[in-house]
Every structure is written in structure tokens, then in C-alpha cells.
Design a protein around this motif. Structure first.
Motif, PDB file in Angstrom:
ATOM      1  N   GLY A   8     -35.705   5.162 -11.539  1.00 35.80           N
ATOM      2  CA  GLY A   8     -36.162   5.787 -12.773  1.00 35.80           C
ATOM      3  C   GLY A   8     -37.647   6.099 -12.761  1.00 35.80           C
ATOM      4  N   ARG A   9     -38.101   6.801 -13.802  1.00 35.77           N
ATOM      5  CA  ARG A   9     -39.497   7.205 -13.918  1.00 35.77           C
ATOM      6  C   ARG A   9     -40.106   6.594 -15.168  1.00 35.77           C
ATOM      7  NH1 ARG A   9     -37.756  12.726 -13.863  1.00 35.77           N
ATOM      8  NH2 ARG A   9     -39.083  12.963 -15.699  1.00 35.77           N
ATOM      9  N   PHE A  10     -41.377   6.260 -15.087  1.00 33.80           N
ATOM     10  CA  PHE A  10     -42.047   5.622 -16.211  1.00 33.80           C
ATOM     11  C   PHE A  10     -42.098   6.539 -17.433  1.00 33.80           C
ATOM     12  CE2 PHE A  10     -43.519   2.715 -12.942  1.00 33.80           C
ATOM     13  CZ  PHE A  10     -43.523   1.498 -13.612  1.00 33.80           C
ATOM     14  N   ASP A  11     -42.264   7.850 -17.220  1.00 29.53           N
ATOM     15  CA  ASP A  11     -42.336   8.751 -18.378  1.00 29.53           C
ATOM     16  C   ASP A  11     -41.017   8.777 -19.137  1.00 29.53           C
ATOM     17  OD1 ASP A  11     -41.118   9.990 -16.234  1.00 29.53           O
ATOM     18  OD2 ASP A  11     -41.842  11.988 -16.735  1.00 29.53           O
ATOM     19  N   ASP A  12     -39.897   8.681 -18.412  1.00 26.17           N
ATOM     20  CA  ASP A  12     -38.596   8.623 -19.085  1.00 26.17           C
ATOM     21  C   ASP A  12     -38.418   7.289 -19.822  1.00 26.17           C
ATOM     22  OD1 ASP A  12     -37.800  11.123 -18.278  1.00 26.17           O
ATOM     23  OD2 ASP A  12     -36.784  10.402 -16.467  1.00 26.17           O
ATOM     24  N   SER A  13     -38.829   6.201 -19.176  1.00 27.74           N
ATOM     25  CA  SER A  13     -38.639   4.882 -19.768  1.00 27.74           C
ATOM     26  C   SER A  13     -39.547   4.629 -20.961  1.00 27.74           C
ATOM     27  CB  SER A  13     -38.873   3.788 -18.706  1.00 27.74           C
ATOM     28  OG  SER A  13     -37.891   3.880 -17.702  1.00 27.74           O
ATOM     29  N   PHE A  14     -40.604   5.436 -21.105  1.00 25.83           N
ATOM     30  CA  PHE A  14     -41.515   5.277 -22.239  1.00 25.83           C
ATOM     31  C   PHE A  14     -41.464   6.467 -23.191  1.00 25.83           C
ATOM     32  CE2 PHE A  14     -43.368   2.210 -19.275  1.00 25.83           C
ATOM     33  CZ  PHE A  14     -43.567   1.135 -20.121  1.00 25.83           C
ATOM     34  N   SER A  15     -40.416   7.276 -23.082  1.00 22.24           N
ATOM     35  CA  SER A  15     -40.242   8.387 -24.010  1.00 22.24           C
ATOM     36  C   SER A  15     -39.869   7.854 -25.390  1.00 22.24           C
ATOM     37  CB  SER A  15     -39.139   9.326 -23.518  1.00 22.24           C
ATOM     38  OG  SER A  15     -37.879   8.667 -23.556  1.00 22.24           O
ATOM     39  N   LEU A  16     -39.987   8.699 -26.392  1.00 20.97           N
ATOM     40  CA  LEU A  16     -39.663   8.275 -27.758  1.00 20.97           C
ATOM     41  C   LEU A  16     -38.206   7.836 -27.860  1.00 20.97           C
ATOM     42  CD1 LEU A  16     -40.487   7.919 -30.696  1.00 20.97           C
ATOM     43  CD2 LEU A  16     -39.920  10.344 -31.080  1.00 20.97           C
ATOM     44  N   ALA A  17     -37.318   8.578 -27.205  1.00 17.65           N
ATOM     45  CA  ALA A  17     -35.898   8.220 -27.244  1.00 17.65           C
ATOM     46  C   ALA A  17     -35.661   6.851 -26.617  1.00 17.65           C
ATOM     47  CB  ALA A  17     -35.068   9.284 -26.525  1.00 17.65           C
ATOM     48  N   ILE A  78     -27.478   5.314 -30.144  1.00 20.10           N
ATOM     49  CA  ILE A  78     -28.922   5.267 -29.906  1.00 20.10           C
ATOM     50  C   ILE A  78     -29.222   4.743 -28.509  1.00 20.10           C
ATOM     51  CG2 ILE A  78     -31.147   4.403 -30.744  1.00 20.10           C
ATOM     52  CD1 ILE A  78     -29.702   3.878 -33.455  1.00 20.10           C
ATOM     53  N   SER A  79     -28.662   3.589 -28.185  1.00 20.60           N
ATOM     54  CA  SER A  79     -28.953   2.958 -26.901  1.00 20.60           C
ATOM     55  C   SER A  79     -27.720   2.805 -26.018  1.00 20.60           C
ATOM     56  CB  SER A  79     -29.546   1.559 -27.143  1.00 20.60           C
ATOM     57  OG  SER A  79     -28.587   0.721 -27.764  1.00 20.60           O
ATOM     58  N   GLY A  80     -26.559   3.085 -26.565  1.00 18.68           N
ATOM     59  CA  GLY A  80     -25.308   2.818 -25.855  1.00 18.68           C
ATOM     60  C   GLY A  80     -24.681   1.514 -26.284  1.00 18.68           C
ATOM     61  N   GLY A  81     -25.444   0.695 -27.040  1.00 18.28           N
ATOM     62  CA  GLY A  81     -24.905  -0.560 -27.554  1.00 18.28           C
ATOM     63  C   GLY A  81     -24.534  -1.546 -26.468  1.00 18.28           C
ATOM     64  N   HIS A  82     -25.454  -1.817 -25.548  1.00 16.85           N
ATOM     65  CA  HIS A  82     -25.163  -2.771 -24.474  1.00 16.85           C
ATOM     66  C   HIS A  82     -25.083  -4.204 -25.013  1.00 16.85           C
ATOM     67  CE1 HIS A  82     -26.927  -0.025 -21.075  1.00 16.85           C
ATOM     68  NE2 HIS A  82     -26.208   0.661 -21.946  1.00 16.85           N
ATOM     69  N   VAL A  83     -26.132  -4.655 -25.704  1.00 17.73           N
ATOM     70  CA  VAL A  83     -26.186  -5.969 -26.361  1.00 17.73           C
ATOM     71  C   VAL A  83     -26.018  -7.129 -25.370  1.00 17.73           C
ATOM     72  CG1 VAL A  83     -25.489  -7.177 -28.495  1.00 17.73           C
ATOM     73  CG2 VAL A  83     -24.943  -4.770 -28.221  1.00 17.73           C
ATOM     74  N   ASN A  84     -26.255  -6.882 -24.093  1.00 22.04           N
ATOM     75  CA  ASN A  84     -25.925  -7.879 -23.085  1.00 22.04           C
ATOM     76  C   ASN A  84     -26.563  -7.499 -21.750  1.00 22.04           C
ATOM     77  OD1 ASN A  84     -24.648  -9.509 -21.145  1.00 22.04           O
ATOM     78  ND2 ASN A  84     -22.659  -9.382 -22.128  1.00 22.04           N
TER      79      ASN A  84
END
Length: 249
Positions: A8-17, A78-84
Motif C-alpha cells: 500500500g501507499r501512505f497517501d492512500d492510507s492517510f486519505s480522508l476516506a 465505511i470500513s467494511g466492518g472488520h471489527v477484528n
């Protein structure tokens, strides 16, 4: 190739989404842990401190199933609902989420679990129960039990939520995920505790200060979740499938 493990890329991991997704994981995990730990504390309260009996086991399993159903459902869009962390790990090994974003998911989930456990302990004024092995159950048996039940959980997540072929199954994914957790607690609860979730075990351990055998509830779920991710991804999700969008996972 779509579906391969990616850092992954830092810009994606720190995007608003992505930031919104981390907050959603924090909130969903807090909700789940507060309900799950709270159900065990409530049983202790109403039973006068008696050991967990069959009816109490059923009640705790149902509460965890309902709580996870809601926690997954409210975070799904929103996040996929991993919760784990074990679910996130399994999805990362199957190429459904990047390693970097998965690490931040872990941080959010662990913080949510800690806050949920601390809050329920504060609200009830009672000791926080932690996962542990029953008498006669060794560490190896506990790890294997957690591997098996977590495999079932993450396999269910893939089949109902992550597989592009899921079709109408995607609408019942949170229910199926909640059901498998409740069922697995009925099986594993009297032996290993039926965690299936490192965050669910880690939060109460922090709140109580009791980290006895905590490694079991990391090793077992991560091995089981990772195996499920690899098996489902490479056995059933062919390379010509479109990867699940970042908005879903």
C-alpha cells in the motif's frame, strides 16, 4: 495481479476516506466489546457470581452474535466492518486490503476494544472478565481450538462479504457473521473461551491488567484467519475477478 498481497501507499492510507474507516473500526469494535464483555459481567451480577452454566453460556453467545451483527452492519459501508484484527489479517493475505491500511485498522480496533472494556468496567464497577483456558485444556489445545473457530469466522466473511460473486449474500453478511460467532462461542466457550478476535481478548486484558495466556488469543485467531484468507482467495476467487473496491474493504 488483482488480489495479490500489497503493502500500500501512505497517501492512500492517510486519505480522508481511510481516516473515516479507522474511526468506524474504532467505534464498531468499541460497540462489540462493550456488549460482549458487558454480557459476561451482567451474567456474573444476576447469578450472584455463580460459575457460567449452560443458560449463561447461551446468553453470552447470543449477546456476542447480536453485538457483532450490529457492529459489522454499521461499519460495512465505511470500513467494511472488520471489527477484528484476525479478519483484517485474513483479508490482507487475500489481497482485499493493503498491509499498511490493515495495520491502521489494527490500531483502531485495539484502541476501540480497550476503550470499550474500560468503559464497561467503569459503568458496572465490577472486575473485567478475560479469556482463559478451562481446567484440563492445554495451551496447544487452546490454540488449535481458536484456529478452527476463527477459520470458520473469516471463511464466512469471505463467502458472504468479500467474494465478488456473493450477489444477494452480501445483504445478509452481517447476520451470517454474527451467527457463526455465536455458534462458535457455544462450542469453544467452555474450552478456550471462544475469542476468535485478538482485540476482544486484548481490550479486557488491558482493562483488568491480566495478560495470562494472551498470546493464545493472538496466535490462534491470526493463524486461523490467515489460513481462511489464503484458502478462500486462492481456491475460490479466480484471478479474473475484479478486486473488492477500497470502499468496501
Amino acid at each position: 495481479m488483482p488480489g495479490c498481497i500489497a503493502f500500500g501507499r501512505f497517501d492512500d492510507s492517510f486519505s480522508l476516506a481511510s481516516l473515516k474507516a479507522y474511526v468506524a473500526e474504532f467505534i464498531s469494535t468499541l460497540i462489540f466489546v462493550f456488549a460482549g464483555v458487558g454480557s459476561a459481567i451482567a451474567y456474573t451480577k444476576v447469578s450472584g457470581g455463580a460459575p457460567l452454566d449452560p443458560s449463561g453460556l447461551i446468553a453470552v453467545a447470543i449477546c456476542h452474535g447480536f453485538g457483532l451483527f450490529v457492529a459489522v452492519a454499521v461499519g460495512a459501508n465505511i470500513s467494511g466492518g472488520h471489527v477484528n484484527p484476525a479478519v483484517t489479517f485474513g483479508l490482507a493475505l487475500g489481497g482485499q486490503i493493503t498491509i499498511l491500511t490493515g495495520i491502521f485498522y489494527w490500531v483502531a480496533q485495539l484502541l476501540g476494544a480497550i476503550v470499550g472494556a474500560v468503559l464497561v468496567q467503569f459503568c458496572t464497577g465490577m472486575a473485567t472478565p478475560t479469556h482463559g483456558l478451562s481446567a484440563g485444556v492445554g495451551a496447544l489445545e487452546g490454540v488449535v481450538m481458536e484456529v478452527i473457530v476463527t477459520f470458520g469466522l473469516v471463511y464466512t466473511v469471505y463467502a458472504t462479504a468479500a467474494d465478488p460473486k456473493k450477489g444477494s449474500l452480501g445483504t445478509i453478511a452481517p447476520i451470517a457473521i454474527g451467527f457463526i460467532v455465536g455458534a462458535n462461542i457455544l462450542v469453544a466457550g467452555p474450552f478456550s473461551g471462544g475469542s476468535m478476535n485478538p482485540a476482544r481478548s486484548f481490550g479486557p486484558a488491558v482493562a483488568s491488567g491480566d495478560f495470562t495466556n494472551i498470546w493464545i488469543y493472538w496466535a490462534g485467531p491470526l493463524i486461523g484467519g490467515g489460513l481462511a484468507g489464503v484458502v478462500y482467495r486462492y481456491l475460490y476467487m479466480c484471478g479474473d475477478h475484479t478486486a473488492v473496491s477500497g470502499g468496501d474493504y
